[in-house]
Design an enzyme around this catalytic site. Structure first.
Site, PDB file in Angstrom:
ATOM      1  N   ARG A 127      -4.598   9.518   1.446  1.00 40.99           N
ATOM      2  CA  ARG A 127      -3.488   8.953   2.282  1.00 40.99           C
ATOM      3  C   ARG A 127      -2.489   8.851   1.168  1.00 40.99           C
ATOM      4  NH1 ARG A 127      -0.033   7.591   4.502  1.00 40.99           N
ATOM      5  NH2 ARG A 127       0.553   6.081   6.022  1.00 40.99           N
ATOM      6  N   TYR A 128      -2.536   8.823   0.067  1.00 47.94           N
ATOM      7  CA  TYR A 128      -1.526   8.698  -1.025  1.00 47.94           C
ATOM      8  C   TYR A 128      -0.512   9.701  -0.971  1.00 47.94           C
ATOM      9  CZ  TYR A 128      -4.459   5.132  -3.359  1.00 47.94           C
ATOM     10  OH  TYR A 128      -5.321   4.103  -3.730  1.00 47.94           O
TER      11      TYR A 128
END
Length: 346
Positions: free
Chosen positions: A60-61
């Protein structure tokens, strides 16, 4: 640099971990950091040179960009695969579809393949569920993770941002059904955020789950740049993104003591805040989320900071949690038996 067992596994990780949420700088994470490839290479190289063998990221980063940068750094620097423990996470939404997020078998199976491609790796050392999914039975998630372990895509599994009862339930299911066991929990913990000690730390110590700490500086509040006359200071993450939430009066009381001790010890406030976590029994590793090489250099020196009994007592007193039930009742009602146990021969 010390190396600690990850929970009750045979895997040893450095007491400091390189967190890479600052890598990528896109989407929701633009306010966190904007470290691109060339600077990331320098940060990764310095971390490894200092003895760090543990690198943490998440799909998700920056929508996968952090994983890409980490993978390319490992390849460009020629770091031997067996010398580094790579951790990533699954759960966050990676697309608009109804099945492109969460901890379902389908999403986990798809996400791990995408993470391996971005990381340019054959396997992930520690694969973590990044949050608790109320839509997916824990049994389904554990079954999916077990398949990944048996297939060789993943070696150990963990969770992040779970409650103690959720972790306890997962551990029970693992024992009952002989599926992958949670090795670690990645959670927020700091001198001004000790809520973890109410339930999760006792669980971790009792059941052999390693605690991995994110945001040890409380999003920059414990960087040394923030004082009572300002909620945030330029150059801290809190200046752009006020997270995690804290009770500011108590935070400033802790910061005052840290500044006093730092001056006496010839250290920085950030080093003391990290060092305090390093001596907590349940903590396996503390994540450092540097945006610049000089930040990393400062944080690395935390491993050399020690406290005497009086200094620890000062920090514990100013940062202690408010009393909360059933904790105060348990402490009061079990004191006699605890005293008896302490004086017995075991």
């Amino acid at each position: 640099m010390r190396y600690n067992r990850l929970g009750n596994t045979g895997l040893f990780v450095s007491e400091l971990c390189l967190g890479t949420m600052t890598f990528g700088g896109s989407g929701d994470f633009a306010a966190i950091g904007d470290v691109q490839q060339s600077e990331a290479d320098r940060i990764v190289a310095r971390a490894v040179d200092a003895g760090i063998n543990f690198i943490d990221t998440a799909d998700r980063y920056s929508d996968g960009r952090s994983e890409q940068i980490v993978g390319q750094s490992l390849r460009s620097l020629g770091i031997p695969r067996e010398s580094v423990v790579v951790a990533t996470k699954v759960f966050g939404r990676m697309g608009p579809g109804p099945n492109e997020g969460g901890s379902s078998r389908g999403h986990i199976s798809n996400a791990v393949k995408a993470s391996l491609r971005r990381l340019q790796l054959d396997y992930i050392d520690l694969y973590q569920l990044h949050g608790f999914d109320p839509a997916t039975p824990i049994e389904e998630s554990l079954d999916a993770l077990t398949d990944l372990v048996r297939q060789g895509h993943v070696r150990y599994v963990g969770v992040s941002n779970w409650a103690a009862w959720q972790i306890a339930k997962a551990l029970g299911l693992s024992a009952l059904h002989n599926v992958a066991r949670i090795a670690s929990v990645q959670a927020y913990y700091s001198l001004i955020g000790r809520e973890l000690e109410r339930e999760i730390v006792p669980l971790a110590e009792s059941e052999g789950v390693g605690v991995l700490v994110w945001s040890p500086l409380a999003g920059g509040l414990l960087s040394g740049k923030v004082r009572r006359d300002a909620v945030a200071a330029e150059g801290t993450r809190r200046a752009a993104f006020s997270f995690p939430p804290v009770e500011m009066d108590r935070a400033h009381a802790v910061i005052d003591v840290l500044h006093s001790l730092a001056a006496a010890k010839g250290a920085t406030v950030a080093q003391l805040a990290i060092a305090w976590l390093l001596q907590r029994k349940a903590v396996a590793s503390v994540l450092l989320g540097a945006k610049r090489l000089d930040q990393l250099e400062d944080n690395l020196s935390a491993v050399g900071v020690t406290f005497d009994a009086d200094e620890l007592a000062q920090l514990d007193e100013v940062s202690k949690l408010p009393l909360e039930y059933p904790g105060w009742m348990i402490d009061m009602w079990s004191a006699d038996r605890a005293k008896q146990l302490a004086g017995s021969r075991t």
